[in-house]
Design a protein around this motif. Structure first.
Motif, PDB file in Angstrom:
ATOM      1  N   TYR A   1       0.871  -1.177   0.000  1.00 54.59           N
ATOM      2  CA  TYR A   1       0.000   0.000   0.000  1.00 54.59           C
ATOM      3  C   TYR A   1       0.902   1.219   0.000  1.00 54.59           C
ATOM      4  O   TYR A   1       1.757   1.362   0.886  1.00 54.59           O
ATOM      5  CB  TYR A   1      -0.821  -0.058   1.298  1.00 54.59           C
TER       6      TYR A   1
ATOM      7  N   ARG B   1       3.220   2.274   9.704  1.00 53.27           N
ATOM      8  CA  ARG B   1       3.221   3.735   9.739  1.00 53.27           C
ATOM      9  C   ARG B   1       3.381   4.294   8.333  1.00 53.27           C
ATOM     10  O   ARG B   1       2.668   5.208   7.941  1.00 53.27           O
ATOM     11  CB  ARG B   1       4.389   4.237  10.616  1.00 53.27           C
TER      12      ARG B   1
ATOM     13  N   ASP C   1       6.211   5.859   5.269  1.00 53.15           N
ATOM     14  CA  ASP C   1       7.267   6.875   5.276  1.00 53.15           C
ATOM     15  C   ASP C   1       6.712   8.205   4.807  1.00 53.15           C
ATOM     16  O   ASP C   1       5.786   8.244   3.993  1.00 53.15           O
ATOM     17  CB  ASP C   1       8.414   6.435   4.360  1.00 53.15           C
TER      18      ASP C   1
ATOM     19  N   ALA D   1       2.818   3.210  13.861  1.00 56.52           N
ATOM     20  CA  ALA D   1       2.046   2.027  13.470  1.00 56.52           C
ATOM     21  C   ALA D   1       1.189   1.539  14.640  1.00 56.52           C
ATOM     22  O   ALA D   1       0.066   1.054  14.451  1.00 56.52           O
ATOM     23  CB  ALA D   1       2.986   0.918  13.006  1.00 56.52           C
TER      24      ALA D   1
ATOM     25  N   TYR E   1      12.159  -5.243  12.450  1.00 55.33           N
ATOM     26  CA  TYR E   1      13.418  -4.896  11.787  1.00 55.33           C
ATOM     27  C   TYR E   1      14.610  -5.583  12.455  1.00 55.33           C
ATOM     28  O   TYR E   1      15.120  -5.101  13.473  1.00 55.33           O
ATOM     29  CB  TYR E   1      13.590  -3.365  11.811  1.00 55.33           C
TER      30      TYR E   1
ATOM     31  N   HIS F   1      15.155  -0.332  12.883  1.00 57.70           N
ATOM     32  CA  HIS F   1      14.577   0.605  11.908  1.00 57.70           C
ATOM     33  C   HIS F   1      15.516   1.807  11.784  1.00 57.70           C
ATOM     34  O   HIS F   1      16.098   2.235  12.786  1.00 57.70           O
ATOM     35  CB  HIS F   1      13.186   1.043  12.369  1.00 57.70           C
TER      36      HIS F   1
ATOM     37  N   SER G   1      15.333   4.589  14.390  1.00 55.30           N
ATOM     38  CA  SER G   1      15.326   4.254  15.823  1.00 55.30           C
ATOM     39  C   SER G   1      16.574   4.749  16.534  1.00 55.30           C
ATOM     40  O   SER G   1      17.665   4.633  15.980  1.00 55.30           O
ATOM     41  CB  SER G   1      15.268   2.739  15.982  1.00 55.30           C
TER      42      SER G   1
ATOM     43  N   ASP H   1      14.077   0.116  19.603  1.00 53.76           N
ATOM     44  CA  ASP H   1      13.288  -0.416  18.497  1.00 53.76           C
ATOM     45  C   ASP H   1      12.496  -1.640  18.975  1.00 53.76           C
ATOM     46  O   ASP H   1      11.322  -1.808  18.633  1.00 53.76           O
ATOM     47  CB  ASP H   1      14.227  -0.807  17.345  1.00 53.76           C
TER      48      ASP H   1
ATOM     49  N   LYS I   1       3.750  -2.384  19.815  1.00 51.08           N
ATOM     50  CA  LYS I   1       2.836  -2.635  18.679  1.00 51.08           C
ATOM     51  C   LYS I   1       2.119  -3.958  18.883  1.00 51.08           C
ATOM     52  O   LYS I   1       0.939  -4.100  18.568  1.00 51.08           O
ATOM     53  CB  LYS I   1       3.626  -2.749  17.351  1.00 51.08           C
TER      54      LYS I   1
HETATM   55  P1  FAD Z   1       6.593   2.218  13.366  1.00 52.10           P
HETATM   56  O1  FAD Z   1       6.462   0.911  14.020  1.00 52.10           O
HETATM   57  O2  FAD Z   1       5.652   3.283  13.743  1.00 52.10           O
HETATM   58  O3  FAD Z   1       8.081   2.720  13.578  1.00 52.10           O
HETATM   59  C1  FAD Z   1       8.593   3.860  12.907  1.00 52.10           C
HETATM   60  C2  FAD Z   1       9.772   4.421  13.695  1.00 52.10           C
HETATM   61  O4  FAD Z   1       9.301   5.020  14.899  1.00 52.10           O
HETATM   62  C3  FAD Z   1      10.785   3.376  14.145  1.00 52.10           C
HETATM   63  O5  FAD Z   1      12.052   3.966  14.112  1.00 52.10           O
HETATM   64  C4  FAD Z   1      10.369   3.052  15.559  1.00 52.10           C
HETATM   65  O6  FAD Z   1      11.469   2.560  16.329  1.00 52.10           O
HETATM   66  C5  FAD Z   1       9.874   4.413  16.043  1.00 52.10           C
HETATM   67  N1  FAD Z   1       8.811   4.324  17.051  1.00 52.10           N
HETATM   68  C6  FAD Z   1       7.783   3.453  17.070  1.00 52.10           C
HETATM   69  N2  FAD Z   1       6.976   3.707  18.135  1.00 52.10           N
HETATM   70  C7  FAD Z   1       7.515   4.779  18.784  1.00 52.10           C
HETATM   71  C8  FAD Z   1       7.155   5.519  19.935  1.00 52.10           C
HETATM   72  N3  FAD Z   1       6.086   5.205  20.670  1.00 52.10           N
HETATM   73  N4  FAD Z   1       7.943   6.572  20.298  1.00 52.10           N
HETATM   74  C9  FAD Z   1       9.053   6.908  19.574  1.00 52.10           C
HETATM   75  N5  FAD Z   1       9.431   6.218  18.466  1.00 52.10           N
HETATM   76  C10 FAD Z   1       8.689   5.174  18.084  1.00 52.10           C
HETATM   77  N6  FAD Z   1       5.761   0.909   3.491  1.00 52.10           N
HETATM   78  C11 FAD Z   1       4.766   1.334   2.676  1.00 52.10           C
HETATM   79  O7  FAD Z   1       4.633   2.528   2.425  1.00 52.10           O
HETATM   80  N7  FAD Z   1       3.856   0.438   2.141  1.00 52.10           N
HETATM   81  C12 FAD Z   1       3.928  -0.888   2.384  1.00 52.10           C
HETATM   82  O8  FAD Z   1       3.099  -1.677   1.890  1.00 52.10           O
HETATM   83  C13 FAD Z   1       4.978  -1.380   3.226  1.00 52.10           C
HETATM   84  N8  FAD Z   1       5.087  -2.692   3.533  1.00 52.10           N
HETATM   85  C14 FAD Z   1       6.072  -3.115   4.388  1.00 52.10           C
HETATM   86  C15 FAD Z   1       6.153  -4.484   4.712  1.00 52.10           C
HETATM   87  C16 FAD Z   1       7.129  -4.945   5.592  1.00 52.10           C
HETATM   88  C17 FAD Z   1       7.180  -6.420   5.942  1.00 52.10           C
HETATM   89  C18 FAD Z   1       8.086  -4.027   6.119  1.00 52.10           C
HETATM   90  C19 FAD Z   1       9.173  -4.524   7.040  1.00 52.10           C
HETATM   91  C20 FAD Z   1       8.019  -2.678   5.805  1.00 52.10           C
HETATM   92  C21 FAD Z   1       7.015  -2.208   4.944  1.00 52.10           C
HETATM   93  N9  FAD Z   1       6.900  -0.843   4.613  1.00 52.10           N
HETATM   94  C22 FAD Z   1       5.893  -0.424   3.774  1.00 52.10           C
HETATM   95  C23 FAD Z   1       7.887   0.126   5.100  1.00 52.10           C
HETATM   96  C24 FAD Z   1       7.434   0.876   6.386  1.00 52.10           C
HETATM   97  O9  FAD Z   1       6.305   1.676   6.125  1.00 52.10           O
HETATM   98  C25 FAD Z   1       8.619   1.739   6.841  1.00 52.10           C
HETATM   99  O10 FAD Z   1       9.675   0.918   7.286  1.00 52.10           O
HETATM  100  C26 FAD Z   1       8.315   2.837   7.853  1.00 52.10           C
HETATM  101  O11 FAD Z   1       9.468   3.691   7.933  1.00 52.10           O
HETATM  102  C27 FAD Z   1       8.049   2.354   9.274  1.00 52.10           C
HETATM  103  O12 FAD Z   1       6.862   1.708   9.375  1.00 52.10           O
HETATM  104  P2  FAD Z   1       6.496   0.898  10.731  1.00 52.10           P
HETATM  105  O13 FAD Z   1       5.134   0.400  10.549  1.00 52.10           O
HETATM  106  O14 FAD Z   1       7.553  -0.072  11.062  1.00 52.10           O
HETATM  107  O15 FAD Z   1       6.523   2.110  11.783  1.00 52.10           O
END
Ligand code: FAD
Length: 287
Positions: free
Chosen positions: A49, A107, A109, A127, A147, A151, A154, A160, A167
């Motif tokens: 997505y 979440r 990017d 996320a 990750y 990430h 992080s 991380d 989550k």
């Molecule tokens: P989060 O879990 O929110 O983390 C993002 C960052 O914030 C991390 O550095 C984390 O350590 C930090 N963080 C989390 N919670 C907190 C908190 N409470 N306080 C402070 N910091 C915090 N991207 C797309 O656009 N489309 C896709 O379809 C897609 N599919 C993916 C599939 C997989 C299997 C993977 C591994 C990644 C995918 N991605 C996709 C990439 C993803 O969107 C990026 O890696 C994005 O930068 C982080 O998403 P996340 O859901 O891991 O974020």
């Protein structure tokens, strides 16, 4: 069917990730790939997505096509930054109406063309916020991204892991890893996860390296290290894609065999909408 329920009845298995095709040519290739891969009886297939909903319509249409034409279990990736609760609610209701009951809650990017994008200003920041929101529907099986090498944003690998645990505590029932090419990253991640009390399945994400140059660029963006061994092996063949693909597939076969020897039961393949590399790997391993 909810993927979390499938884990209870399927001891082993593979899953495949696709992206929504953009062109008619891409669409034909994608449909052929789904048809080629479905006989591996995957646990589920997922569709990416675009961040900020940039592929929303194509993602939804792709999922609907798979549901209509096959009996595969599907999972939608869903990103939340830049989205509103109403917008996500509409998507989730549409999924419920179409029996799409698996979500990879992400979440996403920030958009590349917006330099001052403020992550903290949206209705969803992390996320985890999306996981909480989706969990309220009591309908979806929820996955999250994890990750092995941390990430890229992080502050530390430990932090991380704490965020990953949050989550999962919010309602995620399994994790899928970012691609990695050295299994030690996965084993170390699993050790840290176990120590912090994470017990849900964590599916290793396997990306067969079929073009060293392209993957290196992508991997550095994803914070995934490409081992020197594979770079050295591919270097003499940079202008011969079929040789590079052969080397990448051989490498991924050994990687998967090692994971299986070490107790891994489920493998998630990043297919890039091609069936050849994933098929060659699965045909050579026992999963
Ligand atoms: P989060 O879990 O929110 O983390 C993002 C960052 O914030 C991390 O550095 C984390 O350590 C930090 N963080 C989390 N919670 C907190 C908190 N409470 N306080 C402070 N910091 C915090 N991207 C797309 O656009 N489309 C896709 O379809 C897609 N599919 C993916 C599939 C997989 C299997 C993977 C591994 C990644 C995918 N991605 C996709 C990439 C993803 O969107 C990026 O890696 C994005 O930068 C982080 O998403 P996340 O859901 O891991 O974020």
């Amino acid at each position: 069917m909810r993927v979390a329920d499938l884990f209870k009845i399927r001891e082993r298995g593979v899953s495949f990730e696709f992206f929504p095709p953009k062109t008619v040519l891409g669409e034909n290739g994608f449909k052929q790939t789904v048809n080629d891969l479905k006989h591996y009886n995957p646990l589920y297939v997922s569709v990416t997505y675009g961040a900020g909903g940039s592929t929303q319509e194509r993602t939804v249409n792709t999922l609907k096509w798979i549901k209509e034409k096959t009996d595969l279990t599907v999972m939608s990736h869903l990103t939340c930054i830049g989205s509103t609760r109403d917008g996500i609610d509409n998507i989730l209701k549409d999924y419920m109406a179409n029996n799409i009951d698996n979500i990879l809650a992400l979440r996403g990017d920030p958009p590349k063309n917006v330099t001052d994008f403020d992550l903290t200003k949206g209705e969803f920041v992390y996320a985890k916020d999306l996981v909480e929101f989706v969990a309220c529907y009591n309908y979806f099986s929820i996955a999250v991204a994890v990750y092995p090498e941390g990430h890229f944003e992080s502050p530390s690998i430990e932090k991380d892991m704490e965020f990953t645990k949050m989550k999962i505590a919010a309602g995620a029932e399994f994790g899928i890893t970012q691609m990695f090419f050295d299994n030690r990253y996965y084993y170390d991640f699993m050790d840290r996860a176990q120590k912090i009390g994470i017990t849900v399945p964590i599916l290793p994400g396997i990306m067969p390296i079929t073009d060293c140059g392209k993957i290196e660029e992508f991997a550095s963006f994803c914070n995934a290290t490409i081992p020197q061994e594979i770079k050295k092996k591919m270097e003499p063949f940079l202008t011969r894609p079929e040789e590079m693909e052969k080397i990448g597939i051989e490498y991924a076969i050994r990687q998967c065999e090692d994971l299986i020897r070490n107790g891994v039961k489920y493998l998630h393949f990043y297919t890039m909408n091609k069936s050849g590399p994933s098929s060659s790997i699965i045909d050579s391993i026992s999963i």
